[in-house]
Design an enzyme around this catalytic site. Structure first.
Site, PDB file in Angstrom:
ATOM      1  N   GLU A 122       0.850  -1.188   0.000  1.00 37.28           N
ATOM      2  CA  GLU A 122       0.000   0.000   0.000  1.00 37.28           C
ATOM      3  C   GLU A 122       0.891   1.246   0.000  1.00 37.28           C
ATOM      4  O   GLU A 122       1.840   1.294   0.792  1.00 37.28           O
ATOM      5  CB  GLU A 122      -0.909   0.039   1.224  1.00 37.28           C
ATOM      6  CG  GLU A 122      -1.881   1.208   1.136  1.00 37.28           C
ATOM      7  CD  GLU A 122      -2.906   1.253   2.282  1.00 37.28           C
ATOM      8  OE1 GLU A 122      -2.846   0.404   3.193  1.00 37.28           O
ATOM      9  OE2 GLU A 122      -3.741   2.154   2.248  1.00 37.28           O
ATOM     10  N   GLY A 250       3.480   2.119  11.048  1.00 36.58           N
ATOM     11  CA  GLY A 250       3.166   1.290  12.206  1.00 36.58           C
ATOM     12  C   GLY A 250       2.907  -0.166  11.835  1.00 36.58           C
ATOM     13  O   GLY A 250       3.510  -1.076  12.399  1.00 36.58           O
ATOM     14  N   ALA A 251       2.019  -0.371  10.872  1.00 37.43           N
ATOM     15  CA  ALA A 251       1.658  -1.731  10.510  1.00 37.43           C
ATOM     16  C   ALA A 251       0.824  -1.691   9.232  1.00 37.43           C
ATOM     17  O   ALA A 251       0.409  -0.617   8.793  1.00 37.43           O
ATOM     18  CB  ALA A 251       0.847  -2.384  11.627  1.00 37.43           C
ATOM     19  N   GLU A 253      -2.343  -3.884   6.962  1.00 36.41           N
ATOM     20  CA  GLU A 253      -3.466  -4.811   7.139  1.00 36.41           C
ATOM     21  C   GLU A 253      -3.589  -5.864   6.044  1.00 36.41           C
ATOM     22  O   GLU A 253      -4.702  -6.377   5.826  1.00 36.41           O
ATOM     23  CB  GLU A 253      -4.757  -3.989   7.182  1.00 36.41           C
ATOM     24  CG  GLU A 253      -5.175  -3.333   5.842  1.00 36.41           C
ATOM     25  CD  GLU A 253      -4.775  -1.872   5.720  1.00 36.41           C
ATOM     26  OE1 GLU A 253      -3.820  -1.460   6.400  1.00 36.41           O
ATOM     27  OE2 GLU A 253      -5.413  -1.149   4.937  1.00 36.41           O
ATOM     28  N   ASN A 254      -2.507  -6.261   5.359  1.00 34.72           N
ATOM     29  CA  ASN A 254      -2.604  -7.259   4.288  1.00 34.72           C
ATOM     30  C   ASN A 254      -3.524  -8.412   4.695  1.00 34.72           C
ATOM     31  O   ASN A 254      -3.446  -8.904   5.817  1.00 34.72           O
ATOM     32  CB  ASN A 254      -1.222  -7.842   3.998  1.00 34.72           C
ATOM     33  CG  ASN A 254      -0.152  -6.781   3.948  1.00 34.72           C
ATOM     34  OD1 ASN A 254      -0.184  -5.920   3.104  1.00 34.72           O
ATOM     35  ND2 ASN A 254       0.766  -6.826   4.906  1.00 34.72           N
ATOM     36  N   HIS A 286      -6.614  -1.982  15.159  1.00 36.31           N
ATOM     37  CA  HIS A 286      -6.824  -1.232  13.916  1.00 36.31           C
ATOM     38  C   HIS A 286      -6.603  -2.128  12.695  1.00 36.31           C
ATOM     39  O   HIS A 286      -7.454  -2.193  11.804  1.00 36.31           O
ATOM     40  CB  HIS A 286      -5.868  -0.027  13.897  1.00 36.31           C
ATOM     41  CG  HIS A 286      -5.971   0.817  12.678  1.00 36.31           C
ATOM     42  ND1 HIS A 286      -6.727   1.970  12.633  1.00 36.31           N
ATOM     43  CD2 HIS A 286      -5.431   0.682  11.441  1.00 36.31           C
ATOM     44  CE1 HIS A 286      -6.645   2.500  11.427  1.00 36.31           C
ATOM     45  NE2 HIS A 286      -5.850   1.735  10.684  1.00 36.31           N
ATOM     46  N   GLU A 287      -5.472  -2.821  12.671  1.00 38.88           N
ATOM     47  CA  GLU A 287      -5.175  -3.644  11.491  1.00 38.88           C
ATOM     48  C   GLU A 287      -6.182  -4.780  11.383  1.00 38.88           C
ATOM     49  O   GLU A 287      -6.621  -5.128  10.296  1.00 38.88           O
ATOM     50  CB  GLU A 287      -3.744  -4.189  11.540  1.00 38.88           C
ATOM     51  CG  GLU A 287      -2.645  -3.135  11.706  1.00 38.88           C
ATOM     52  CD  GLU A 287      -2.751  -1.969  10.757  1.00 38.88           C
ATOM     53  OE1 GLU A 287      -3.262  -2.127   9.643  1.00 38.88           O
ATOM     54  OE2 GLU A 287      -2.328  -0.850  11.155  1.00 38.88           O
ATOM     55  N   HIS A 290      -9.446  -3.627   9.938  1.00 38.77           N
ATOM     56  CA  HIS A 290      -9.403  -3.400   8.488  1.00 38.77           C
ATOM     57  C   HIS A 290      -9.912  -4.613   7.706  1.00 38.77           C
ATOM     58  O   HIS A 290     -10.267  -4.484   6.536  1.00 38.77           O
ATOM     59  CB  HIS A 290      -7.971  -3.109   8.037  1.00 38.77           C
ATOM     60  CG  HIS A 290      -7.604  -1.657   7.994  1.00 38.77           C
ATOM     61  ND1 HIS A 290      -8.411  -0.699   7.421  1.00 38.77           N
ATOM     62  CD2 HIS A 290      -6.484  -1.001   8.408  1.00 38.77           C
ATOM     63  CE1 HIS A 290      -7.806   0.488   7.500  1.00 38.77           C
ATOM     64  NE2 HIS A 290      -6.646   0.342   8.104  1.00 38.77           N
ATOM     65  N   GLU A 309      -9.710   4.371   6.277  1.00 40.99           N
ATOM     66  CA  GLU A 309      -8.858   4.790   7.395  1.00 40.99           C
ATOM     67  C   GLU A 309      -9.633   5.550   8.472  1.00 40.99           C
ATOM     68  O   GLU A 309      -9.497   5.270   9.653  1.00 40.99           O
ATOM     69  CB  GLU A 309      -7.660   5.598   6.889  1.00 40.99           C
ATOM     70  CG  GLU A 309      -6.688   4.797   6.023  1.00 40.99           C
ATOM     71  CD  GLU A 309      -6.152   3.535   6.691  1.00 40.99           C
ATOM     72  OE1 GLU A 309      -6.329   3.361   7.908  1.00 40.99           O
ATOM     73  OE2 GLU A 309      -5.556   2.699   5.978  1.00 40.99           O
TER      74      GLU A 309
HETATM   75  N1  B3K Z   1      -3.001   1.064   5.676  1.00 40.15           N
HETATM   76  C1  B3K Z   1      -1.684   1.175   6.247  1.00 40.15           C
HETATM   77  C2  B3K Z   1      -0.956   2.390   5.840  1.00 40.15           C
HETATM   78  C3  B3K Z   1      -0.273   2.294   4.552  1.00 40.15           C
HETATM   79  C4  B3K Z   1       0.604   3.478   4.314  1.00 40.15           C
HETATM   80  C5  B3K Z   1       1.141   3.486   2.946  1.00 40.15           C
HETATM   81  N2  B3K Z   1       2.092   4.550   2.712  1.00 40.15           N
HETATM   82  C6  B3K Z   1      -1.720   1.098   7.727  1.00 40.15           C
HETATM   83  C7  B3K Z   1      -3.012   1.403   8.374  1.00 40.15           C
HETATM   84  O1  B3K Z   1      -3.548   2.494   8.286  1.00 40.15           O
HETATM   85  O2  B3K Z   1      -3.565   0.527   8.954  1.00 40.15           O
HETATM   86 ZN    ZN Z   2      -5.476   1.907   8.731  1.00 43.38          ZN
END
Ligand code: B3K
Ligand code: ZN
Length: 856
Positions: A122, A250-251, A253-254, A286-287, A290, A309
């Site tokens: 991402e 931070g992390a 969410e794949n 949070h992850e 998602h 987000e």
């Molecule tokens: N979705 C990712 C953030 C990706 C950032 C890319 N530059 C983490 C999050 O918001 O959970």
């Molecule tokens: Zn997020």
């Protein structure tokens, strides 16, 4: 020759992709410098497409071969991808590319971190792995095969054989992930509400497996909470989390394979602060959340980023409020919102929650998209009520599962369940800037007339604004603290709202002589509230308001005024005003009916950056050195005024040798360490020295260290370094605090010295952010009148940009406040920005940030 200026991407130009994808098969043969990626992709024409031309993104790839339906083709290659004539109907695209993970210092795409392979896709990293329509509205099921001698081979979905993975849920490429390494798992299981067994694994480097229990517990609590609060269950047989040392944020969410910055996973009482534990809980949640808000339902295009987000931040905020204390969580969130988002909204980087255009999407993972985006969801819930909010979410999940959506899709669900028109509410997504709400009131016998007015300030590209729809939750208190009007929702949806209250009715008898409005309870909207509440009225709110947020808010503004008055060299209008504030703070601090965490927040002074903004709001040019001194003086004065109660608090809040990260114990430590900071000063370091020597957990040790560094005790920093030099995450804290807490006159010299330190591995984003972020968090040092702070940061941003543009661009926001300062500092900050702008090979990421900050 100068490179052509990068062109913006615009929301208004959205068109669907030419094709849809039925399946993606990827096969990786891993090698540090020559990884081969083979792709087999089934395409068919998209009936909704307006342009049939076939374009696949691809960057930095060496194309080995390509074929369509088995026949070799020779595509036309550009810097950003390839085009190729394709059949009119469905076809199989096959390609083989070679990539070099070891050379990937940008940490975007497939890269290596301490011998392990990992990915970050991402927003647009997948195009660095293979040729593909790398856009979120193209969703497909993926099958992945990984060939490598490494023992642990992970990808999305469920594993069918070692290194063979299949993800049945269609997903966009940005949710693809691959990890390969010598890892060990901390494992557990979770049974979903409908009885499905799920394996849970947190993968870490050998030796770290004992540091995962807290993250695992947070994960299981998150999974259960999403079932009970949103009716959302997990949907694969395994959920994997991997901790990585080198990570840009931070992390991530794949799907089924979250990848985390190790600092948001690993925890032990000795190495991890209460604040870190809280962040781990939040980020894990949070992850995980998602999975539904982002993965099952994703974004049509990157302009809709807040769709996933803002909503997911709101959900993680609700989760933490449920797990811990809701009022404390609200204060914490508002502090962060004001520190980052209000600052962003007030400067040259202001943008809509849903931006209209971008050059580099990585630059829009901002406080506005995330945190103001979450506030917008909160306001929607405030307007509609919890039940209709939940019904709207349910409709959204049912209607859009498996789709890539827009803000319009989201709002339509709520319009439908509520039978409401949300077109004005939608302005929160399309207008930048923090609205200012003014409240004026007059008394007319038994009647109180209250006028609320709003103004949305101009922001770059948006000179004129329409009125926002602002939920103002309010109450009324009598002068003796009795609540006359309990929390009531007022809808400020035009320039003004006039309200009249019959005080006699509200009091159920005689109207009280004095009435104090308690406005914007719970911080019901992300606005700046201007009121003429006297210090006396705010003291009444501090003591009696039934809304904990407004109690805290009243105290905060009293503390702020004390410091600001000192900076302006104003004797308080009433000479004993300061003493009265100190007494009021003392009453609150010692009120044992109140949560210690709340009391700790109440005793917290506004940050130097908040004070700078407060001065700007008052029409005064801030002097960072003066602010630093006035804040230290005020804290010392309060500490002296309350020496006895604070000493008693310090003793009473001792949580003993057994550490628990729960909210109650953490709140006690927060109050105790706030007392420690107030009781300490350069000539009063004994308490901190004793705490530093005796501390059995990192929260207490680092709190004492911060006080000692502030007080000029360098020996403590050395002792800490000797104790923790082998622990990466603790040393990040040390780099940060050594500079952030240092007296400003020494901080730059310390930063320079630490930048030569053997452990300053600058390409590691955590370490880089620790040192540079430490200096930026010390405003009097960063804004040193010589400009040396600016030059130091600019030099490092230029250097980092050559290796990792995203990390450089992120830190560059240090300069976004340049308009706040005096002409000399403005000139020096602009010089620094100009130097960055002229750096050879400047990235699109940093280039866009600098040009927006300069107002080009
Ligand atoms: N979705 C990712 C953030 C990706 C950032 C890319 N530059 C983490 C999050 O918001 O959970
Ligand atoms: Zn997020």
């Amino acid at each position: 020759m100068t490179a052509p200026a990068p062109q913006p991407t615009r929301l208004a130009d959205y068109t669907p992709f030419s094709h849809e994808i039925d399946s993606v098969d990827l096969s990786f043969t891993l090698h540090p410098t020559a990884t081969r990626v083979r792709s087999r992709i089934m395409f068919r024409p998209n009936p909704a497409a307006t342009d049939p031309a076939f374009f696949l993104h691809g960057e930095g790839l060496t194309l080995i071969s390509a074929s369509i339906d088995g026949a070799p083709v020779t595509p036309t290659l550009t810097d950003t991808g390839l085009t190729c004539p394709v059949p009119d109907g469905p076809f199989l695209w096959e390609a083989e590319v070679e990539i070099n993970p070891q050379a990937n210092t940008a940490l975007d795409g497939l890269y290596m971190s301490n011998g392990m392979y990992c990915t970050q896709c991402e927003a647009e990293g997948f195009r660095k792995i293979t040729y593909y329509p790398d856009r979120p509205d193209v969703m497909a099921p993926f099958t992945v095969r990984i060939d490598s001698d490494l023992p642990v081979l992970l990808s999305n979905g469920n594993e069918s054989a070692h290194g063979h993975w299949h993800d049945p849920h269609p997903k966009p490429a940005y949710l693809f992930a691959l990890v390969a390494g010598d890892l060990v798992a901390h494992s557990d299981t979770f049974t979903t509400a409908s009885g499905a067994a799920t394996d849970l694994n947190i993968w870490v480097r050998p030796g770290d497996e004992d540091r995962c229990a807290y993250a695992m517990d947070a994960l299981k609590r998150s999974m259960r909470w999403d079932e009970t609060e949103y009716g959302r269950e997990y949907d694969l047989s395994v959920f994997n989390i991997v901790a990585v040392d080198d990570f840009n944020m931070g992390a991530m969410e794949n799907k089924g394979l979250n990848i985390f910055n190790a600092s948001y996973v690993l925890a032990t009482p000795e190495t991890t602060t209460d604040q870190n534990y809280g962040w781990i809980e939040t980020v894990v949640a949070h992850e995980y959340f998602h999975n539904w808000t982002g993965n099952r339902i994703t974004c049509r295009d990157w302009f809709q980023l807040c769709l996933k987000e803002g909503l997911t931040v709101f959900r993680d905020q609700q989760f933490t409020a449920d797990m811990r204390s809701a009022p404390v969580k609200r204060i914490d969130d508002v502090l962060k919102l004001r520190a980052r988002q209000f600052r962003e909204d007030a400067g040259p980087l202001a943008h809509n929650v849903r931006p209209d255009s971008y050059i580099e999407i990585s630059n829009f993972y901002t406080a506005t998209v995330y945190d103001k985006g979450a506030e917008v969801i909160g306001m929607l819930r405030t307007y509609l009520g919890a039940e209709i909010y939940r019904a709207g979410c349910e409709l959204y999940f049912n209607r859009h599962d498996g789709q890539a959506c827009t803000i319009e899709d989201w709002l339509a669900c709520f319009e439908e369940v509520a039978g409401a028109d949300l077109s004005q509410f939608k302005r929160w997504y399309t207008q930048a800037g923090t609205p200012r709400v003014t409240a004026d009131w007059t008394r007319d016998g038994d009647m109180l007339h209250l006028r609320l007015s709003q103004e949305v300030p101009p922001t770059p590209g948006q000179p004129m604004k329409e009125p926002a729809k602002i939920p103002v939750v309010m109450g009324l208190l009598a002068g003796d603290g009795t609540e006359l009007l309990p929390s009531s929702l007022m809808d400020l949806n035009g320039p003004n709202l006039d309200l009249t209250f019959d005080l006699k009715d509200l009091a159920g008898g005689t109207a009280p002589d004095h009435v104090v409005p308690s406005l914007l309870r719970g911080f019901s909207a992300p606005v700046i509230l201007d009121t003429d509440l006297s210090a006396q009225d705010r003291t009444i709110l501090l003591a009696f308001d039934t809304d904990p947020f407004n109690r805290w808010e009243a105290g905060r503004s009293l503390l702020r005024d004390v410091v600001v008055d000192d900076i302006l060299n104003q004797t308080p209008k009433d000479a004993s005003q300061r003493d009265r504030v100190w007494d009021a703070m003392g009453a609150l601090a010692t009120d044992e009916a109140l949560d210690p965490a709340f009391r700790a927040f109440a005793l917290g002074f506004p940050s130097e950056d908040d004070l700078a903004q407060a001065l700007v709001d008052a029409g005064v040019v801030p002097d960072p050195t003066r602010i630093e001194a006035a804040r230290i003086n005020a804290m010392a004065s309060l500490g002296q005024w309350l020496t006895q109660p604070l000493t008693e608090i310090y003793q009473a809040m001792d949580t003993g040798p057994t550490y628990s990260p729960d909210a109650d114990a953490a709140g006690k430590r927060a109050l105790r360490n706030t007392a420690l900071a107030l009781l300490s000063g350069p000539d009063r370091l004994d308490l901190a020295r004793a705490q530093f020597a005796d501390a059995s957990n990192m929260t207490d040790q680092i709190a004492a260290l911060s006080v000692l560094i502030k007080g000029g005790d360098r020996a403590a920093a050395q002792a800490f370094e000797a104790q923790w030099q082998d622990d990466r995450l603790v040393m990040d804290k040390w780099f940060m605090i050594s500079v952030a807490s240092a007296p400003s006159a020494e901080a730059l010299e310390i930063a320079e010295r630490l930048s030569q330190h053997a452990l300053f591995d600058w390409k590691n984003p955590n370490r880089f952010r620790a040192l540079l972020g430490g200096l930026i968090a010390n405003p009097a040092a960063f804004h040193d009148a010589s400009g040396a702070g600016y030059a130091f940061v600019a030099d490092w941003l230029i250097r980092m940009d050559g290796a990792n543009p995203q990390t450089a661009a992120r830190l560059s926001t240090a300069f976004e406040t340049w308009r706040r300062y005096d002409a000399d500092r403005q000139g020096l900050m602009l010089d620094a920005l100009e130097r960055i702008a002229g750096a050879p090979g400047l990235s699109r990421d940093l280039g866009e940030m600098v040009s927006r900050m300069r107002g080009d």
